[in-house]
Design a protein around this motif. Structure first.
Motif, PDB file in Angstrom:
ATOM      1  N   MET A   1      -0.425  13.322 -11.210  1.00 46.27           N
ATOM      2  CA  MET A   1      -1.652  13.083 -10.452  1.00 46.27           C
ATOM      3  C   MET A   1      -1.559  13.803  -9.109  1.00 46.27           C
ATOM      4  N   THR A   4      -4.459  14.114  -3.606  1.00 52.02           N
ATOM      5  CA  THR A   4      -5.756  13.535  -3.237  1.00 52.02           C
ATOM      6  C   THR A   4      -6.147  12.423  -4.205  1.00 52.02           C
ATOM      7  N   ASP A   5      -5.898  12.664  -5.499  1.00 53.83           N
ATOM      8  CA  ASP A   5      -6.215  11.644  -6.501  1.00 53.83           C
ATOM      9  C   ASP A   5      -5.362  10.405  -6.304  1.00 53.83           C
ATOM     10  N   ARG A   6      -4.078  10.604  -5.998  1.00 55.54           N
ATOM     11  CA  ARG A   6      -3.192   9.465  -5.757  1.00 55.54           C
ATOM     12  C   ARG A   6      -3.724   8.612  -4.613  1.00 55.54           C
ATOM     13  N   THR A   8      -6.779   8.402  -3.506  1.00 53.47           N
ATOM     14  CA  THR A   8      -8.042   7.771  -3.875  1.00 53.47           C
ATOM     15  C   THR A   8      -7.807   6.548  -4.761  1.00 53.47           C
ATOM     16  N   VAL A   9      -6.942   6.702  -5.772  1.00 55.94           N
ATOM     17  CA  VAL A   9      -6.628   5.586  -6.669  1.00 55.94           C
ATOM     18  C   VAL A   9      -5.956   4.463  -5.888  1.00 55.94           C
ATOM     19  N   ASP A  55      -0.093   8.222  -1.626  1.00 56.46           N
ATOM     20  CA  ASP A  55      -0.350   6.857  -2.069  1.00 56.46           C
ATOM     21  C   ASP A  55       0.595   5.866  -1.393  1.00 56.46           C
ATOM     22  N   ASP A 178      -0.304   4.279  -9.301  1.00 55.03           N
ATOM     23  CA  ASP A 178      -0.273   3.656 -10.624  1.00 55.03           C
ATOM     24  C   ASP A 178       0.207   2.209 -10.518  1.00 55.03           C
ATOM     25  N   ASP A 181      -2.634   0.115  -8.938  1.00 55.22           N
ATOM     26  CA  ASP A 181      -3.727  -0.069  -9.888  1.00 55.22           C
ATOM     27  C   ASP A 181      -3.337  -1.085 -10.953  1.00 55.22           C
TER      28      ASP A 181
END
Length: 203
Positions: A1, A4-6, A8-9, A55, A178, A181
């Motif tokens: 991932m 940026t995606d990390r 955001t999640v 993250d 992860d 989440d």
């Protein structure tokens, strides 16, 4: 991932966790410390000689770990039974594990061994604590969760380290995002229990 995606999640999961804690376990929410300072985040980066994964930075920017003790015990926020570290606690734990590793390893082989293991891909198992490992949580019984900051496709994965065995299991989470989440989903699916004292537990 991607980074940026990390981030955001992680941010979305943190929001869900915070909402659940406020609604179902306010004492556990109150046990979380205020956000980490920028100076503390920089200290963590300097300790591992590289930027923090976005993250992990998001998590510590939400709460710098959790208080513990009779007056501020929120239970085990991270399944199956871990309490988040503050940055100061994480760096102290890392220092202690590194000291233990140096004491048990033959001195004439220590540097070569550490350099070799530290250059293997993230997620690779190892019995000895490595410099690229940054603790993020404790079970208060000789076990830590840590973020593996070695290179490779699993960079940033979350692994378990135990006093008697080291880190011999595959990563339970691909990264901190992860993990967060997963926690949010489990909380929302009522997998956690809140005891009479307001502490979170995982049956």
């Amino acid at each position: 991932m991607a980074g940026t995606d990390r981030a955001t999640v992680a941010a979305a999961a943190i929001g869900r966790i915070d909402t659940w804690l406020q609604q179902h376990a306010p004492q556990a929410r109150a046990a979380l410390r205020p956000p980490a300072s920028e100076a503390d985040l920089v200290a963590a980066q300097e300790a591992v000689s590289q930027p923090l994964p976005p993250d992990l930075r998001a998590w510590w920017s939400y709460a710098d770990g959790a208080h513990s003790g009779l007056q501020a015990d929120g239970g085990w926020l991270i399944p199956p039974g871990f309490v988040p570290y503050s940055i100061a606690e994480a760096l102290e734990s890392r220092r202690l594990w590194m000291d233990v590793a140096r004491k048990v390893a033959p001195l004439d082989q220590w540097d070569d061994f550490v350099n070799s293991e530290n250059n293997r891909p993230a997620g690779t198992v190892c019995e000895t604590w490595l410099p690229a490992w940054l603790p993020v949580a404790t079970n208060h019984g000789g076990g830590n969760l840590f973020v593996d900051l070695r290179g490779g496709p699993k960079n940033g994965c979350v692994m378990e380290f135990y006093r008697d065995t080291g880190a011999l299991a595959q990563p339970p989470w691909a990264d901190v995002a992860d993990m967060l989440d997963d926690i949010a989903e489990r909380l929302e699916e009522d997998e956690a229990e809140v005891d009479d004292l307001g502490r979170v537990d995982w049956p």
